[in-house]
Design an enzyme around this catalytic site. Structure first.
Site, PDB file in Angstrom:
ATOM      1  N   LYS A   1      -0.806  -9.572   3.207  1.00 39.50           N
ATOM      2  CA  LYS A   1      -0.031  -9.024   4.324  1.00 39.50           C
ATOM      3  C   LYS A   1      -0.923  -8.091   5.135  1.00 39.50           C
ATOM      4  O   LYS A   1      -1.629  -7.253   4.579  1.00 39.50           O
ATOM      5  CB  LYS A   1       1.198  -8.276   3.813  1.00 39.50           C
ATOM      6  CG  LYS A   1       2.001  -7.586   4.909  1.00 39.50           C
ATOM      7  CD  LYS A   1       3.384  -7.211   4.462  1.00 39.50           C
ATOM      8  CE  LYS A   1       3.495  -5.939   3.678  1.00 39.50           C
ATOM      9  NZ  LYS A   1       3.032  -4.728   4.381  1.00 39.50           N
TER      10      LYS A   1
ATOM     11  N   GLU B   1      -1.049  -5.627   8.826  1.00 47.30           N
ATOM     12  CA  GLU B   1      -0.238  -4.934   9.831  1.00 47.30           C
ATOM     13  C   GLU B   1      -0.930  -5.000  11.184  1.00 47.30           C
ATOM     14  O   GLU B   1      -2.110  -4.639  11.297  1.00 47.30           O
ATOM     15  CB  GLU B   1      -0.084  -3.452   9.445  1.00 47.30           C
ATOM     16  CG  GLU B   1       0.605  -3.238   8.115  1.00 47.30           C
ATOM     17  CD  GLU B   1       0.750  -1.760   7.756  1.00 47.30           C
ATOM     18  OE1 GLU B   1       0.444  -0.886   8.602  1.00 47.30           O
ATOM     19  OE2 GLU B   1       1.160  -1.484   6.631  1.00 47.30           O
TER      20      GLU B   1
ATOM     21  N   ASP C   1       0.839  -1.203   0.000  1.00 43.76           N
ATOM     22  CA  ASP C   1       0.000   0.000   0.000  1.00 43.76           C
ATOM     23  C   ASP C   1       0.875   1.255   0.000  1.00 43.76           C
ATOM     24  O   ASP C   1       0.372   2.380  -0.040  1.00 43.76           O
ATOM     25  CB  ASP C   1      -1.026  -0.010   1.143  1.00 43.76           C
ATOM     26  CG  ASP C   1      -0.412  -0.143   2.518  1.00 43.76           C
ATOM     27  OD1 ASP C   1       0.831  -0.175   2.625  1.00 43.76           O
ATOM     28  OD2 ASP C   1      -1.176  -0.209   3.498  1.00 43.76           O
ATOM     29  N   SER C   2       2.199   1.055  -0.020  1.00 36.70           N
ATOM     30  CA  SER C   2       3.123   2.168  -0.293  1.00 36.70           C
ATOM     31  C   SER C   2       2.784   2.822  -1.625  1.00 36.70           C
ATOM     32  O   SER C   2       3.197   3.951  -1.880  1.00 36.70           O
ATOM     33  CB  SER C   2       4.574   1.661  -0.305  1.00 36.70           C
ATOM     34  OG  SER C   2       4.708   0.555  -1.177  1.00 36.70           O
TER      35      SER C   2
ATOM     36  N   GLU D   1       9.522  -4.110  10.134  1.00 37.29           N
ATOM     37  CA  GLU D   1       9.915  -2.812   9.547  1.00 37.29           C
ATOM     38  C   GLU D   1      10.463  -1.897  10.626  1.00 37.29           C
ATOM     39  O   GLU D   1       9.812  -1.682  11.664  1.00 37.29           O
ATOM     40  CB  GLU D   1       8.697  -2.171   8.859  1.00 37.29           C
ATOM     41  CG  GLU D   1       9.018  -0.801   8.276  1.00 37.29           C
ATOM     42  CD  GLU D   1       7.991  -0.290   7.283  1.00 37.29           C
ATOM     43  OE1 GLU D   1       7.044  -1.030   6.934  1.00 37.29           O
ATOM     44  OE2 GLU D   1       8.145   0.866   6.859  1.00 37.29           O
TER      45      GLU D   1
ATOM     46  N   ASP E   1      -0.740  -6.368  -0.105  1.00 34.73           N
ATOM     47  CA  ASP E   1      -1.108  -5.684   1.140  1.00 34.73           C
ATOM     48  C   ASP E   1      -2.620  -5.606   1.272  1.00 34.73           C
ATOM     49  O   ASP E   1      -3.318  -5.298   0.300  1.00 34.73           O
ATOM     50  CB  ASP E   1      -0.569  -4.243   1.121  1.00 34.73           C
ATOM     51  CG  ASP E   1       0.568  -4.046   2.091  1.00 34.73           C
ATOM     52  OD1 ASP E   1       0.718  -4.848   3.030  1.00 34.73           O
ATOM     53  OD2 ASP E   1       1.322  -3.075   1.899  1.00 34.73           O
TER      54      ASP E   1
HETATM   55  O1  KIV Z   1       3.599  -1.038   1.551  1.00 29.65           O
HETATM   56  C1  KIV Z   1       4.764  -1.450   1.460  1.00 29.65           C
HETATM   57  O2  KIV Z   1       5.448  -1.280   0.454  1.00 29.65           O
HETATM   58  C2  KIV Z   1       5.319  -2.154   2.602  1.00 29.65           C
HETATM   59  C3  KIV Z   1       6.810  -2.283   2.680  1.00 29.65           C
HETATM   60  C4  KIV Z   1       7.395  -1.012   3.128  1.00 29.65           C
HETATM   61  C5  KIV Z   1       7.218  -3.417   3.521  1.00 29.65           C
HETATM   62  O3  KIV Z   1       4.598  -2.574   3.468  1.00 29.65           O
END
Ligand code: KIV
Length: 264
Positions: free
Chosen positions: A111, A113, A44-45, A180, A83
């Site tokens: 993934k 968090e 989600d970056s 992270e 994500d």
């Molecule tokens: O969203 C993302 O790219 C991430 C990485 C920074 C691990 O979660």
């Protein structure tokens, strides 16, 4: 040969470090998988590096699914990790429905968090056939709770708590742990404490794998470059060569160096 969760487990057993990288489209997915990247993360970056937001919070399920579908078309054998965006796993019911969408879009793993509150959700996902990566440490969806992007797990109490959370999430069914921005000695302890492969970003050289945001490692950033980033394009004359150099340095454990690492 396609990379699966079993491949990552074998790497851990053999002590062979592996490389992960974000990608958000078919062409870059092709480039990075051809260069030997084992795991492609549709992070989600993308809310920050593609959309220009100042956090990952505005990213939607629809947007992540679109990018997963694009990556799946260009990918040549890497494991695709997607994500789950902010609040898409706020309840177990929501997590099951949204993870199903991501898997149908082409993800091999999702993934999430969070910490021990995710036990029930991870158990439900795992029991229903969804491989899970549990993201601990600096979890960017919690930036407003943390009051900024800060290193996590400093001090004995916080360190012990993170080890406990990693073990709990693994016991619940997490197949991979991602750390992270945590001090390198703590990341090393967590990597030892769990059987699941551990991927680090800003977590030192002793995790089983490393991940970076693609734009960061190519030096294409709008703001400040975090300490844990290295610009691999600066020493190479093509994007393909830069990604290959990253894969090689991760496998040789020459990246990350001390200068990319946080102390306890
Ligand atoms: O969203 C993302 O790219 C991430 C990485 C920074 C691990 O979660």
């Amino acid at each position: 040969m396609a990379i699966t969760i079993n491949t990552l487990r074998e790497y851990k057993q053999k002590g062979q470090a592996f490389a992960a990288l974000t990608s958000y489209d078919a062409t870059f997915a092709h480039v990075v998988s051809e260069a030997g990247v084992d795991v492609i993360l549709i992070g989600d970056s993308l809310g920050m590096v593609l959309q220009g937001h100042d956090s990952t919070l505005p990213v939607t399920m629809e947007e992540i699914c679109y990018h997963v579908q694009s990556v799946a078309k260009g990918n040549r054998g890497a494991l695709i990790m997607a994500d789950m965006p902010f609040m898409s796993y706020g309840t177990t019911e929501a997590a099951l429905a949204n993870a199903a969408e991501l898997m149908r879009s082409g993800a091999h793993m999702v993934k999430l968090e969070g910490t021990d509150w995710m036990v029930e959700t991870i158990t439900a996902l795992s029991e229903r056939g969804v491989p899970v990566c549990a993201h601990l440490g600096l979890t960017p969806q919690f930036v407003n709770k943390f009051g900024g992007y800060k290193v996590q797990g400093r001090g004995d109490k916080q360190a012990e708590l993170m080890i406990e959370h990693a073990c709990q999430l693994e016991a619940a069914g997490a197949d991979v742990i991602l750390l992270e921005c945590v001090p390198a000695p703590l990341a090393a302890r967590i990597t030892q404490a769990v059987k699941a492969p551990v991927i680090g970003i800003g977590a030192g050289a002793d995790t089983d794998g490393q991940v970076l945001v693609l734009h960061d490692m190519l030096g294409v950033t709008m703001g400040r470059t975090p300490r844990f980033v290295k610009n691999f394009l600066a020493e190479n004359d093509s994007i393909q060569a830069a990604v290959a150099a990253y894969v090689d340095e991760v496998r040789q454990r020459t990246f990350p160096g001390e200068e990319h690492t946080f102390k306890a």
